[in-house]
Write an enzyme that holds these catalytic residues in place. Structure first.
Site, short mmCIF file in Angstrom:
data_model
loop_
_atom_site.label_atom_id
_atom_site.label_comp_id
_atom_site.label_asym_id
_atom_site.label_seq_id
_atom_site.Cartn_x
_atom_site.Cartn_y
_atom_site.Cartn_z
N GLU A 264 0.79 -1.22 0.00
CA GLU A 264 0.00 0.00 0.00
C GLU A 264 0.83 1.29 0.00
O GLU A 264 0.69 2.16 0.87
CB GLU A 264 -0.99 0.00 1.16
CG GLU A 264 -1.94 -1.18 1.12
CD GLU A 264 -3.06 -1.16 2.13
OE1 GLU A 264 -4.13 -1.73 1.85
OE2 GLU A 264 -2.86 -0.56 3.21
N GLU A 373 -6.95 -7.41 -1.66
CA GLU A 373 -7.39 -7.31 -0.27
C GLU A 373 -8.81 -6.77 -0.26
O GLU A 373 -9.11 -5.80 -0.96
CB GLU A 373 -6.53 -6.35 0.55
CG GLU A 373 -5.16 -6.81 0.95
CD GLU A 373 -4.52 -5.80 1.93
OE1 GLU A 373 -5.26 -5.11 2.67
OE2 GLU A 373 -3.28 -5.69 1.93
#
EC number: 3.2.1.78
Length: 438
Positions: A264, A373
């Protein structure tokens, strides 16, 4: 930490090109270089993946240390297990590398939609039986892909028995890569266990967040700021030294599905060129070390213009442009995440548009897209089931729910409220029912 080799010693090493210098790698399953050490040094086995040149009289060693400078000089120290205790069984699982096949993945000769999960904590377990149990359950369930952390950065040495992969020491301005029994040997076991069961691993190499050190662990040792992490030359040389240590270690393992640049990545307020340039440079570097495995960004998929509603995740506020990063030549497939609650989205059905937006970008780029995710806190089934169906129907290559859980020898695995525990009613509706439709 041993001192760095002297200038005189380095000069002597340079004159013996066919021998490995102090603390250099001299063996391992993926290794193809020289195996003979310079005079006074012996090639010592750490495990099946890694051997290192140690002082000939040394009976114990420690972790491999990389300086902040781009120099390849390094130092080490750490306890070396004997060959009998460190040797792992020869893997018997699948032996082919995962490849992109159009907009899908080809795994073990099959091109189709795959399902998997995340278990970031797996390499930090110290009980081999727990790792085996997790892998057995994933195999039984039919979850083919597992994403787990390939980083664990600290700024001071933790207590005995605590796993860590890198020590960034602010007092000395050095970084030590821990290849010991409480370091990368734990990741070794995860890779070996995955190989034997045909599980494919996605491994990010640094964290945007401070959990397990992250980018800020580098900043604490070398200065600058988190937004400067991507362009700080000292930090990037240390980061690349770690990439080389890990990627070279598993270069020949069929268990690795892909390397991810980070988990991320964000650069709030930055031009999108910052993350793109770092993405292009780092992915090319990984491919130069390992042509066998795919590379992905590991990002959230923010900064999408296709079907944008102008909301925060679609913006480039965090310095990321999904289509731009996906276009980097050495990025093999796109990934994105979905957390409506954390992003302030009130309507969970919004997630369906988020999925289809990314599917369209990936299709235009001609690369697979991985729904990497996703999850909801505590309510694990209602919206997730719809997101899964949209993922399949929109042409995604695979999806990985966040996150897998089960009972370990020490009790339940970490529960962040997104966790779906194996064998529970939530497992049935959130995982098993989805798998039954594939």
């Amino acid at each position: 930490m041993h001192p760095l080799p002297s200038v005189a010693l380095l000069s002597a090493i340079g004159a013996v090109a066919a021998q490995v210098g102090p603390w250099g790698q001299c063996g391992g399953r993926s290794y193809t270089g020289e195996t003979s050490c310079v005079s006074g040094w012996s090639c010592v086995l750490f495990n099946e993946w890694y051997s290192q040149c140690q002082p000939a009289t040394t009976t114990s060693t420690s972790s491999v240390s990389a300086t902040a400078a781009p120099s390849s000089t390094s130092s080490s120290k750490e306890s070396v297990p004997s060959a009998t205790t460190s040797k792992k069984p020869v893997p018997t699982g699948s032996s082919s590398f995962v490849k992109a096949d159009g907009l899908k993945f080809n795994i073990d000769g099959e091109t189709k939609y795959f399902a998997g999960t995340n278990a970031y904590w797996l390499p930090f377990l110290t009980n081999d039986a727990d790792v085996d149990s997790v892998m057995d359950n994933l195999q039984k369930a039919g979850l083919k892909i597992l994403r787990t952390w390939g980083f664990n950065d600290v700024n001071s040495k933790p207590s005995s028995g605590t796993v860590y992969f890198q020590l960034h020491d602010p007092s000395t301005g050095t970084t030590t890569i821990n290849t010991g029994a409480d370091g990368l040997q734990r990741l070794d076991y995860v890779v070996s266990a995955a190989e034997k069961r045909g599980i494919k691993l996605l491994i990010p190499l640094v964290n945007n967040w401070d959990d397990y050190g992250g980018m800020n662990a580098y900043v604490k040792a070398y200065g600058g700021s988190k937004t400067e992490w991507y362009t700080n030359s000292k930090i990037q040389s240390v980061y690349q030294a770690y990439i080389k240590a890990v990627v070279s270690r598993y270069r020949d393992s069929p268990a690795i599905m892909a390397w991810e640049l980070s988990n991320e990545a964000r650069c709030q307020g930055c031009s999108t060129d910052v993350i793109y340039n770092w993405t292009a440079k780092t992915s090319a570097y990984i491919k130069s070390l390992d042509p066998n495995h795919m590379v992905a960004t590991g990002d959230e998929g923010m900064g999408v213009t296709v079907d944008s509603d102008g909301s925060y995740p679609y913006s480039t506020y965090e310095g990321s442009d999904f289509a731009k990063n996906l276009a980097a030549p050495d990025i093999d497939f796109g990934v994105f995440h979905l957390y409506t609650e954390d992003w302030g989205i009130k309507d969970n059905s919004w997630g369906n548009g988020w999925v289809t937006s990314h599917a369209k970008v990936c299709k235009a780029a001609g690369k697979p897209c991985l729904f990497e995710e996703y999850g909801l806190k505590d309510d694990h089934c209602s919206a997730s089931l719809t997101w899964q169906k949209t993922s399949v129907s929109s042409g995604m290559a695979a999806d990985l729910f966040w996150q897998y859980g089960q009972t370990l020898s020490t009790g339940p695995s970490p529960n962040d409220h997104f966790t779906i525990y194996y064998g529970t009613s939530d497992w049935q509706c959130g995982v098993a029912d989805h798998l039954s439709t594939l």
